[in-house]
Design a protein around this motif. Structure first.
Motif, PDB file in Angstrom:
ATOM      1  N   PHE A  10       0.822  -1.208   0.000  1.00  0.00           N
ATOM      2  CA  PHE A  10       0.000   0.000   0.000  1.00  0.00           C
ATOM      3  C   PHE A  10       0.860   1.264   0.000  1.00  0.00           C
ATOM      4  N   LYS A 214      -7.313   1.873   2.463  1.00  0.00           N
ATOM      5  CA  LYS A 214      -6.611   0.596   2.287  1.00  0.00           C
ATOM      6  C   LYS A 214      -7.026  -0.331   3.427  1.00  0.00           C
ATOM      7  N   SER A 224      -7.780  -2.176  -1.795  1.00  0.00           N
ATOM      8  CA  SER A 224      -7.869  -0.739  -1.955  1.00  0.00           C
ATOM      9  C   SER A 224      -9.304  -0.353  -2.289  1.00  0.00           C
TER      10      SER A 224
END
Length: 227
Positions: A10, A214, A224
């Motif tokens: 992420f 996230k 996501s």
């Protein structure tokens, strides 16, 4: 602000007024992430990587981690010391220096007159400084707020103004405050150009209000949901 992690994929690219949130569903992973945040921001380990304009940010100077908003201390020793430094700077750069010197002289005169009362030789600090007066008066930020939401707002305001904190990372803010209260916190932050990033163990009901979402699910998979 760009936020990344050495072990996860992420990446947050947060601009002004963006609302980033990281949701971690597994309890053990959640604890690990919070500990890693502490190590990154307090011990300066490179686990979470914070950067701005492709330059690594000295996160421990610009970011504050709040793990329990109920227990925040506005008048921390670090903040009060910085307050004293700023007051001293203002005194030394303005006409307040004259007033300060007069106060110090009057305190010394008062002691000398008091010492005449006793038959003992008394010693004292001959050079009185502004810090001595500030400590004697117990100068600090006034803590007057009607509820915990105002306390969080005042905490952010004081740390932004005195310590230069630009980002606040809150842990489980949605557990302590309802959506209306959180919106009030965001309104203050956005008006004052303060940035907030949330780390939550449960997905909040108002997830649509966040611009970058996230999720690390219970199987440690990354999802996501950027809005």
């Amino acid at each position: 602000m760009r936020i990344a992690h050495i072990d996860y994929n992420f990446i947050y690219e947060l601009s002004e007024n963006d609302r980033g949130i990281l949701i971690i569903e597994d309890a053990r992973t959640f604890r690990m992430i919070i500990n890693q945040l502490k190590r990154s921001l307090v011990d300066r380990e490179e686990i979470f990587i914070f950067s701005d304009n492709n330059k690594i940010v000295r996160a421990w100077e610009k970011i504050d981690l709040v793990t329990n908003p109920i227990d925040i201390v506005i008048n921390s020793r670090k903040l009060v010391n910085k307050l004293y430094d700023k007051i001293n700077e203002e005194i030394n750069m303005s006409d307040l220096l004259i007033d300060n010197n007069l106060v110090c002289q009057n305190i010394e005169k008062l002691f000398l007159r008091m010492s005449d009362v006793f038959e003992l030789e008394l010693s004292y600090k001959e050079k009185i400084e502004a810090n001595d007066i500030l400590k004697m008066l117990d100068i600090k930020v006034t803590e007057e707020y009607s509820d915990e939401t105002e306390k969080v707002v005042e905490y952010m305001h004081a740390n932004r103004l005195l310590l230069g904190i630009e980002y606040f990372i809150f842990v489980n803010l949605n557990t302590f405050f309802n959506s209306y209260e959180i919106e009030k916190i965001y309104e203050f932050a956005e008006y004052n150009k303060i940035n907030i990033f949330l780390v939550e163990s449960i997905q909040p009901d108002s997830i649509e209000k966040y611009t970058q979402v996230k999720i690390i699910d219970k199987d440690n998979c990354e999802i996501s949901l950027d809005m």
